[in-house]
Design a protein around this motif. Structure first.
Motif, mmCIF file in Angstrom:
data_model
loop_
_atom_site.group_PDB
_atom_site.id
_atom_site.type_symbol
_atom_site.label_atom_id
_atom_site.label_comp_id
_atom_site.label_asym_id
_atom_site.label_seq_id
_atom_site.Cartn_x
_atom_site.Cartn_y
_atom_site.Cartn_z
ATOM 1 N N GLY A 1 -8.070 -7.724 -8.461
ATOM 2 C CA GLY A 1 -7.082 -8.311 -9.366
ATOM 3 C C GLY A 1 -7.584 -9.537 -10.091
ATOM 4 O O GLY A 1 -7.241 -9.773 -11.254
ATOM 5 N N THR B 1 0.300 -2.556 -2.180
ATOM 6 C CA THR B 1 0.637 -3.634 -1.250
ATOM 7 C C THR B 1 1.645 -3.194 -0.195
ATOM 8 O O THR B 1 1.400 -3.379 0.997
ATOM 9 C CB THR B 1 1.116 -4.879 -2.015
ATOM 10 N N VAL C 1 -7.691 -5.512 -2.861
ATOM 11 C CA VAL C 1 -6.857 -5.300 -4.049
ATOM 12 C C VAL C 1 -6.757 -6.606 -4.845
ATOM 13 O O VAL C 1 -6.887 -6.611 -6.072
ATOM 14 C CB VAL C 1 -5.459 -4.770 -3.655
ATOM 15 N N ASN C 2 -6.553 -7.735 -4.165
ATOM 16 C CA ASN C 2 -6.454 -9.027 -4.855
ATOM 17 C C ASN C 2 -7.787 -9.465 -5.446
ATOM 18 O O ASN C 2 -7.821 -10.088 -6.505
ATOM 19 C CB ASN C 2 -5.909 -10.099 -3.917
ATOM 20 N N GLU D 1 -1.062 -2.305 -7.951
ATOM 21 C CA GLU D 1 -0.900 -3.319 -6.909
ATOM 22 C C GLU D 1 0.482 -3.245 -6.265
ATOM 23 O O GLU D 1 0.620 -3.370 -5.047
ATOM 24 C CB GLU D 1 -1.128 -4.712 -7.502
#
Length: 176
Positions: free
Chosen positions: A91, A124, A87-88, A120
């Protein structure tokens, strides 16, 4: 002697009496700091690139393995942090696109930052909370913090997108 003005003519021209609308004002972030464009640029640079890179470095060094001694929990943490790292990683790419959109006044690209932040903030806690809730006493923060963080990050993106769509930022000058 000067000629007198007839009484039926107004002293001021009509155009002076009509109030013209002033151009729309650019919003300040938190009513004091900087314009939304600069806020979006700083947010994307700090949270989108620096923070996500720090997260990826932290994951690669395996600091999370010190939190537990049970091999199953470590395996669960590894999987959860691997998902959050993906995910990061996405990002960082989104942050670069949003920075491009803010520099070149592209509302769709700036709004992408708001959409990504919401995604996000949802993903998370879904990935992390089930793993850390049993041994981390403040695990509720993995649910509360993404909501707070998300709202603080989404606000400037949405307002700047609105300003771009309404023409407040059509002329890229900072004289106001």
């Amino acid at each position: 002697m000067a000629e007198r003005q007839p009484l039926h003519q107004p002293l001021l021209p009509v155009s002076a009496l009509v109030h013209e609308e002033s151009p729309p004002k650019k919003h300040l972030c938190c009513f004091c700091c900087c314009y939304m464009r600069e806020t979006v640029l700083w947010i994307q640079f700090f949270f989108g690139i620096v923070w996500a890179t720090a997260w990826l470095i932290s994951y690669s060094l395996g600091y999370y393995k010190q939190w537990a001694s049970d091999p199953q929990i470590i395996a669960d943490l590894t999987l959860a942090y691997w998902k959050v790292s993906i995910v990061n990683g996405v990002g960082i790419g989104v942050a670069l696109v949003v920075i491009f959109g803010a520099i070149y006044y592209k509302p769709a690209l700036v709004f992408l930052g708001a959409i990504y932040t919401i995604i996000e903030a949802i993903l998370t806690p879904i990935y992390i909370y089930p793993v850390v809730k049993d041994f981390y006493t403040s695990s509720w923060m993995y649910i509360v913090w993404p909501i707070i963080y998300g709202m603080l990050i989404v606000y400037p993106h949405v307002v700047f997108t609105y300003e771009l769509k309404t023409g407040v930022w059509e002329n890229p000058n900072f004289s106001e």
